[in-house]
Write a protein that holds these residues in place. Structure first.
Motif, PDB file in Angstrom:
ATOM      1  N   GLU A 197     -21.032  -0.781  -3.579  1.00  0.00           N
ATOM      2  CA  GLU A 197     -19.979   0.213  -3.423  1.00  0.00           C
ATOM      3  C   GLU A 197     -19.873   0.667  -1.963  1.00  0.00           C
ATOM      4  OE1 GLU A 197     -20.234   3.627  -5.985  1.00  0.00           O
ATOM      5  OE2 GLU A 197     -18.438   4.492  -5.064  1.00  0.00           O
ATOM      6  N   GLY A 198     -21.029   0.913  -1.350  1.00  0.00           N
ATOM      7  CA  GLY A 198     -21.041   1.312   0.061  1.00  0.00           C
ATOM      8  C   GLY A 198     -20.384   0.239   0.925  1.00  0.00           C
ATOM      9  N   ARG A 199     -20.684  -1.019   0.580  1.00  0.00           N
ATOM     10  CA  ARG A 199     -20.123  -2.129   1.355  1.00  0.00           C
ATOM     11  C   ARG A 199     -18.594  -2.163   1.217  1.00  0.00           C
ATOM     12  NH1 ARG A 199     -23.785  -6.093   0.022  1.00  0.00           N
ATOM     13  NH2 ARG A 199     -22.438  -7.049  -1.527  1.00  0.00           N
ATOM     14  N   ASP A 200     -18.107  -1.907   0.016  1.00  0.00           N
ATOM     15  CA  ASP A 200     -16.646  -1.908  -0.187  1.00  0.00           C
ATOM     16  C   ASP A 200     -15.978  -0.771   0.588  1.00  0.00           C
ATOM     17  OD1 ASP A 200     -16.950  -4.067  -1.773  1.00  0.00           O
ATOM     18  OD2 ASP A 200     -16.811  -2.969  -3.685  1.00  0.00           O
ATOM     19  N   VAL A 201     -16.630   0.395   0.581  1.00  0.00           N
ATOM     20  CA  VAL A 201     -16.085   1.540   1.314  1.00  0.00           C
ATOM     21  C   VAL A 201     -16.016   1.212   2.803  1.00  0.00           C
ATOM     22  CG1 VAL A 201     -16.616   3.912   2.056  1.00  0.00           C
ATOM     23  CG2 VAL A 201     -16.804   3.291  -0.360  1.00  0.00           C
ATOM     24  N   LEU A 202     -17.089   0.643   3.320  1.00  0.00           N
ATOM     25  CA  LEU A 202     -17.138   0.309   4.748  1.00  0.00           C
ATOM     26  C   LEU A 202     -16.050  -0.714   5.082  1.00  0.00           C
ATOM     27  CD1 LEU A 202     -18.407   0.405   7.542  1.00  0.00           C
ATOM     28  CD2 LEU A 202     -20.178  -1.175   6.761  1.00  0.00           C
ATOM     29  N   ARG A 203     -15.958  -1.736   4.247  1.00  0.00           N
ATOM     30  CA  ARG A 203     -14.967  -2.781   4.507  1.00  0.00           C
ATOM     31  C   ARG A 203     -13.552  -2.177   4.489  1.00  0.00           C
ATOM     32  NH1 ARG A 203     -16.534  -6.601   0.819  1.00  0.00           N
ATOM     33  NH2 ARG A 203     -17.841  -7.836   2.191  1.00  0.00           N
ATOM     34  N   PHE A 204     -13.326  -1.269   3.553  1.00  0.00           N
ATOM     35  CA  PHE A 204     -11.996  -0.654   3.451  1.00  0.00           C
ATOM     36  C   PHE A 204     -11.646   0.120   4.724  1.00  0.00           C
ATOM     37  CE2 PHE A 204      -9.129   2.825   2.467  1.00  0.00           C
ATOM     38  CZ  PHE A 204      -8.100   2.186   1.796  1.00  0.00           C
ATOM     39  N   VAL A 205     -12.574   0.974   5.177  1.00  0.00           N
ATOM     40  CA  VAL A 205     -12.211   1.809   6.345  1.00  0.00           C
ATOM     41  C   VAL A 205     -12.123   0.973   7.624  1.00  0.00           C
ATOM     42  CG1 VAL A 205     -13.188   3.907   5.313  1.00  0.00           C
ATOM     43  CG2 VAL A 205     -14.542   2.622   6.959  1.00  0.00           C
ATOM     44  N   LEU A 206     -12.920  -0.100   7.697  1.00  0.00           N
ATOM     45  CA  LEU A 206     -12.841  -0.963   8.890  1.00  0.00           C
ATOM     46  C   LEU A 206     -11.486  -1.668   8.976  1.00  0.00           C
ATOM     47  CD1 LEU A 206     -16.410  -2.589   8.926  1.00  0.00           C
ATOM     48  CD2 LEU A 206     -15.468  -1.092  10.690  1.00  0.00           C
ATOM     49  N   GLY A 207     -10.842  -1.806   7.846  1.00  0.00           N
ATOM     50  CA  GLY A 207      -9.560  -2.514   7.828  1.00  0.00           C
ATOM     51  C   GLY A 207      -8.344  -1.618   7.994  1.00  0.00           C
ATOM     52  N   ARG A 208      -8.554  -0.342   8.299  1.00  0.00           N
ATOM     53  CA  ARG A 208      -7.408   0.586   8.377  1.00  0.00           C
ATOM     54  C   ARG A 208      -6.729   0.600   9.736  1.00  0.00           C
ATOM     55  NH1 ARG A 208      -5.611   0.326   4.128  1.00  0.00           N
ATOM     56  NH2 ARG A 208      -7.154  -1.305   3.988  1.00  0.00           N
ATOM     57  N   GLY A 209      -7.300  -0.079  10.719  1.00  0.00           N
ATOM     58  CA  GLY A 209      -6.658  -0.093  12.043  1.00  0.00           C
ATOM     59  C   GLY A 209      -6.835   1.197  12.822  1.00  0.00           C
ATOM     60  N   VAL A 210      -7.845   2.007  12.456  1.00  0.00           N
ATOM     61  CA  VAL A 210      -8.133   3.236  13.214  1.00  0.00           C
ATOM     62  C   VAL A 210      -9.608   3.216  13.639  1.00  0.00           C
ATOM     63  CG1 VAL A 210      -6.381   4.608  11.994  1.00  0.00           C
ATOM     64  CG2 VAL A 210      -8.741   4.566  11.118  1.00  0.00           C
ATOM     65  N   PRO A 211      -9.960   3.995  14.669  1.00  0.00           N
ATOM     66  CA  PRO A 211     -11.362   4.012  15.105  1.00  0.00           C
ATOM     67  C   PRO A 211     -12.310   4.430  13.979  1.00  0.00           C
ATOM     68  CG  PRO A 211      -9.967   5.160  16.688  1.00  0.00           C
ATOM     69  CD  PRO A 211      -9.108   4.851  15.510  1.00  0.00           C
TER      70      PRO A 211
END
Ligand SMILES: NC(=O)C1=CN([C@@H]2O[C@H](COP(=O)(O)OP(=O)(O)OC[C@H]3O[C@@H](n4cnc5c(N)ncnc54)[C@H](O)[C@@H]3O)[C@@H](O)[C@H]2O)[C@@H](O)CC1
Ligand SMILES: [K+]
Length: 479
Positions: free
Chosen positions: A308-322
């Motif tokens: 779950e943590g990995r999915d959260v990280l992957r999601f926020v890394l893909g948002r195009g924001v710092p």
């Protein structure tokens, strides 16, 4: 910004200056400044200068020469000066002659301990920028007799000039008087240097190797809302932290973001109810996928290192924001570097490892040269790396590095890092350069820690509560 230069650069600048300066002039400039500081310390600790006793510990290089010349200057103020020569046959000739002419006393190594015990001030001229490694046994044995304040010449002997590392006997000074420019040791080994004073000897140096933020830099960087601002224009930060079982990290990181700037804070995760209860101004949801738009994400504290943590990280890394990836997020990146594929290469990433997380990320501990370590991690991950420790080092992928020198160690308390990541996130959301954001956050974090502690243990909640005072103090000093 305060510039800091490696000893290699300092030596090159000294050579250029020496070539155009009369013989011995630079050393006399340095030693005169040193003597002024020695007199000041005597006056502060004993109430007077005349008639007081100073003992010089003199090594075989120019550092010892500085001490000997300073001793000769102190004699003019009727200070009783004794010099212990660690290698009499290699002591600095002109300095020794000047001390003897002035009426200073040279004492043997065997008699040294009693002169050290009797001293009102001990001056450490054992070694300077050309030495590496811990003190040798004869010098280390002398230090055991020191009970008065210690003034270090250029740097505390036994401490590595370029890294501040201590791996054996070394001087612990109350004050260090350095010449021409700050060296890394002065920013990286505050506990060994004590108060650091810089004496201008006319050195000219270009681009520094390392920097330290002034209060004015932090004040200038910190976002202050203008008349046209609203809660969105100042930057919305998203916090993906904590869990139902461990909501504390979420409360601390989100709270730090609330206290850092007046932009909006969103929270996404299993601690939404607790976060909302603590911080009614936060918009809290259960998942990053329905958190809404943000200008930066803080991800990691307390999210766990599972799927779950990995999915959260992957999601926020893909948002195009710092993104500021902290705690569990650094561990996930170390174990599954492929999560970084989700990152748009143009969006800034700030990693905030402590030594253990650094080792996971890099496959080896930071080692003695923490600046070099942070720089190499910054290059490897194409990210700003904030390496936690007594002194915080912040390196950018383009090679810029800064160090934050703390005023004590009270920050080393549970949850303190969660507060730091919240501060970094708020500054990233405001659009600040990520390297500066991390440096300014570290500065305010350590200041909040010392304000909260004020000489007694504090807690992460205490540090968080002191954040507004720290920002206020930075802005007041700078105005
Ligand atoms: N070059 C310049 O223009 C100036 C230099 N200044 C002083 O000169 C210093 C540098 O002088 P030097 O290059 O002579 O070098 P140092 O005074 O740093 O000493 C090097 C000497 O110490 C010995 N040594 C090395 N490692 C040692 C260890 N672990 N334990 C004991 N001894 C050790 C070496 O054999 C060598 O003789 C500066 O730190 C500063 O204090 C100042 O006078 C300002 C001007
Ligand atoms: K020294």
């Amino acid at each position: 910004m305060q510039g800091i230069w490696t000893t290699e650069r300092i030596r090159a600048a000294e050579d250029r200056l020496l070539a155009v300066t009369p013989d011995g002039e630079l050393m006399r400039r340095a030693a005169f400044g040193l003597a002024v500081h020695a007199a000041e310390m005597l006056a502060a600790h004993t109430g007077s200068v005349s008639g007081r006793r100073v003992t010089l510990l003199v090594g075989s290089g120019n550092n010892g020469g500085d001490a000997l010349w300073a001793g000769a200057f102190l004699r003019r103020r009727n200070v009783a000066v004794s010099a212990i020569l660690l290698k009499p046959e290699r002591a600095h000739g002109p300095g020794l002659a000047a001390l003897k002419r002035s009426g200073g006393k040279v004492v043997s190594l065997e008699d040294g301990p009693q002169w050290i015990r009797r001293a009102d001030l001990v001056v450490d001229g054992i070694v300077g920028i050309s030495a590496r490694g811990p003190l040798r046994p004869d010098a280390a044995a002398l230090l055991e007799h020191v009970s008065s304040p210690v003034l270090a010449v250029d740097l505390p002997s036994g401490v590595d000039p370029d890294t501040g590392a201590v791996d054996g006997p070394a001087v612990v000074a109350d004050r260090t008087v350095t010449f021409g420019a700050l060296k890394p040791v002065h920013a990286l080994a505050p506990a060994s240097c004590g108060e650091v004073s810089l004496v201008d000897i006319g050195l000219r140096l270009s681009e520094p190797d390392l920097q330290r933020l002034d209060t004015a830099d932090v004040a200038a960087a910190w976002p202050v809302p203008g008349p046209d601002d609203d809660k969105y224009s100042q930057g919305v930060v998203g916090i993906a932290a904590g869990s139902a079982t461990y909501p504390g990290a979420a409360v601390l990181a989100a709270g730090a973001a609330v206290r850092a700037t007046s932009g909006l804070v969103r929270y996404a995760g299993h601690a939404a109810d607790v976060v909302r209860g603590q911080w009614p101004e936060i918009i809290a949801t259960g998942s990053v996928t329905d958190a809404g738009r943000v200008q930066a994400w803080v991800v990691g504290p307390g999210i766990g290192t599972g799927n779950e943590g990995r999915d959260v990280l992957r999601f926020v890394l893909g948002r195009g924001v710092p993104v500021c990836a902290d705690a569990d997020a650094t561990t996930i990146i170390a174990r599954s570097p492929d999560v970084l594929d989700a990152r748009d290469p143009d969006t800034p990433l700030v990693l905030t490892p402590h030594a253990g997380e650094f080792e996971r990320l890099m496959g080896e501990p930071p080692g003695a040269d923490r600046v070099a370590a942070a720089r190499s991690a910054a290059r490897k991950y194409d990210a700003v790396v904030l390496l936690k420790g007594h002194c915080t080092v912040v390196a950018a992928p383009d090679g810029r590095a800064l160090v934050n020198t703390p005023r004590g160690s009270w920050l080393a308390t549970a949850g303190s890092g969660d507060v730091l990541s919240g501060l970094v996130g708020a500054l990233l959301a405001s659009g600040l350069d990520p390297w500066l954001a991390a440096g300014a956050a570290a500065h305010v974090h350590s200041l909040a820690g010392s304000l909260a502690a004020d000489g007694a243990p504090t807690s992460a909640s205490g540090i968080l509560a002191a954040v507004p005072d720290a920002i206020r103090s930075v802005r007041r000093i700078a105005s």
